[in-house]
Enzyme design. Sequence first.
Site, PDB file in Angstrom:
ATOM      1  N   ASP A 318       0.828  -1.213   0.000  1.00  0.00           N
ATOM      2  CA  ASP A 318       0.000   0.000   0.000  1.00  0.00           C
ATOM      3  C   ASP A 318       0.867   1.269   0.000  1.00  0.00           C
ATOM      4  O   ASP A 318       1.677   1.476   0.908  1.00  0.00           O
ATOM      5  CB  ASP A 318      -0.891  -0.074   1.261  1.00  0.00           C
ATOM      6  N   GLU A 355      -2.310   1.307  -4.851  1.00  0.00           N
ATOM      7  CA  GLU A 355      -1.899   2.712  -4.985  1.00  0.00           C
ATOM      8  C   GLU A 355      -3.001   3.506  -5.669  1.00  0.00           C
ATOM      9  O   GLU A 355      -2.743   4.487  -6.323  1.00  0.00           O
ATOM     10  CB  GLU A 355      -0.521   2.833  -5.624  1.00  0.00           C
ATOM     11  N   GLY A 357      -4.900   3.330  -8.104  1.00  0.00           N
ATOM     12  CA  GLY A 357      -5.048   3.515  -9.551  1.00  0.00           C
ATOM     13  C   GLY A 357      -4.188   4.630 -10.121  1.00  0.00           C
ATOM     14  O   GLY A 357      -4.369   5.042 -11.269  1.00  0.00           O
ATOM     15  N   ASP A 378     -10.548   3.826  -1.318  1.00  0.00           N
ATOM     16  CA  ASP A 378     -11.157   2.774  -0.485  1.00  0.00           C
ATOM     17  C   ASP A 378     -12.663   2.684  -0.689  1.00  0.00           C
ATOM     18  O   ASP A 378     -13.368   3.691  -0.686  1.00  0.00           O
ATOM     19  CB  ASP A 378     -10.899   3.063   0.999  1.00  0.00           C
TER      20      ASP A 378
HETATM   21  C1  GLA Z   1      -5.517   1.997   2.829  1.00  0.00           C
HETATM   22  C2  GLA Z   1      -6.018   0.899   1.912  1.00  0.00           C
HETATM   23  C3  GLA Z   1      -7.061   0.079   2.647  1.00  0.00           C
HETATM   24  C4  GLA Z   1      -6.455  -0.508   3.913  1.00  0.00           C
HETATM   25  C5  GLA Z   1      -5.907   0.608   4.780  1.00  0.00           C
HETATM   26  C6  GLA Z   1      -5.138   0.069   5.964  1.00  0.00           C
HETATM   27  O1  GLA Z   1      -6.510   2.913   3.112  1.00  0.00           O
HETATM   28  O2  GLA Z   1      -6.534   1.430   0.724  1.00  0.00           O
HETATM   29  O3  GLA Z   1      -7.548  -0.951   1.813  1.00  0.00           O
HETATM   30  O4  GLA Z   1      -5.439  -1.402   3.551  1.00  0.00           O
HETATM   31  O5  GLA Z   1      -5.025   1.441   4.034  1.00  0.00           O
HETATM   32  O6  GLA Z   1      -4.540   1.070   6.708  1.00  0.00           O
END
Ligand code: GLA
Length: 554
Positions: A318, A355, A357, A378
């Site tokens: 991430d 990331e 997109g 998210d």
């Molecule tokens: C980001 C990701 C989520 C999750 C959180 C965890 O927001 O996009 O899917 O993994 O981090 O902190």
Amino acid sequence: MRGKSVALIVYNSTRIENVSGLRLERRAAVLAVWGAGFLAEWRVEMAIAERNWRGSRAALLVNVAVLFVCLATQAVAGFGQGLTGRWVILGKTLDNGEQPKSIVELKQNGAELTGTMKNPDFAVELKGTVTGNHFEVFAAWGPTLPFLVGDLVNGELHAIERGRRPVVATPATAADDLPKVSYIEPPPLHNVPSNGLAKTPPMGWNSWNLFESRIDDQTVRAIADAMVSSGMRDAGYIYVNIDDTWEGVRDAHGNLQTNHKFPDMKALADYVHSKGLKLGIYSGPGPRTCAGYPASYGHEEQDAKSYASWGIDYLKYDWCSARNIYKNDQLQAVYQKMGDALAATGRSIVYSLCEYGWGGVEKWGPAVGGNLWRTTGDIRDSWSSMIENVEKQVPTAPYAGPGRWNDPDMLEIGNGHMTDNEYRTHMSLWALVASPLLAGNDVRAMTDATKAILLNREVIAIDQDPLGKQASPVKNGDLETWIKPLADGSVAVGVVNLGPASAQATVKAGDLNLGGPVKKARDLWAHQDVQFKNGAYAATVPSHGALLLRVSAK
Ligand code: GLA
């Protein structure tokens, strides 16, 4: 008296401590102290003046004039700048014992407020307004929701961050600083050989959507048990993925330990494997994860080796704090680093890029050894978020295929904030766009409706079709039709009703490119065959519902 007034002004521009040790800086508080001092001194001065009226009259007039000049100066300088300064926000203590800090620097100019908020995860420019003690500042990236909104209360800023997190900012000291991170140049680009995994979209479960930080070894074991007993594993949901908040701190050799919630990751992997499942883990290329835990910056090979030694089968990687160090045109090189590190372990580990997109990831994801990559921010457990995510990834359709999947984020099915119709639409759309199917609910306690949606094997087969095509939509009013060609020459067609009322959907055989008249058609939610008449099939689709057919000319 003049001497005292000057002393008060100097005092006003420094930090003061109250008896309980609570730091109160800010002009409102200081002005009150100053005003009280002024009145007291005024009374004393009047008494002195009374006694020495004749002799001191000239001196008194000078002193009064000085006092008023001082008061006027204070008013001009003080009002309209009360929030100016450097503030610190202490975050909740993490599961690894660390306490993250954010530094907020503000400059108030009358009703205008500008500044920055920085922490190891992000740095954001802020701009907004002040009305009395109330302030609202917005980030450049999200103008609809205030980034911080709150009030100046007793020298502290009491605020809500991004609409959800209550925070208190106190004046920062020189010791309140963020850890310095030195820049590591990413490697030159090359092609990481394919790991040959994820020939169909990965299926499994992920802890984040429902559990967030409330995930631990015991819960993961219980989820693994439930994946077996509920039939999820046998339907293809193989990966049990631990998301953020498993991380401890690095030991003296730089090896990242787990925190107290995960006492023995290898033992957990052994347990999950013993159930015929695979274990996934989470990290990122920056110094910190999105939840503020240590990530893999400068430790890529070491971390990849740890994952392999624990028996990890899947890594979600991430971007998060990497955005404070790298630009979007460096994304590929940075993700390549972990791709190489995973390959070097010799273990089969699915590589999931997260990331959001950015930077055209669908074009270079396979070159860094990636198997899937997020195309959006998210997901939330809401109809609008779900629809927004799937529609955002429409332009990526030509790039999907076996071993390389676009990922509109994990499933929310069963988490309670959409209707069963909406969850059926969620599942239909994820299958049509060949998305990874990572359940995000509590599989230990599923309703029959949730089970019927997640375990619908006819829908799963659309997602897992070996041709690996990602459907694209055609809009007609409130109805959106998604068509996905399948390996055996048949076609999956979904009609989603985005509108507020039931609507009649008509699927025309001529639109499906079947190469012949319809021989067989099946409604995958009703689990029954249906008849095309005069080259068309019509059905009523409820608001936010979906009709999902598999149609074949053979
Ligand atoms: C980001 C990701 C989520 C999750 C959180 C965890 O927001 O996009 O899917 O993994 O981090 O902190």
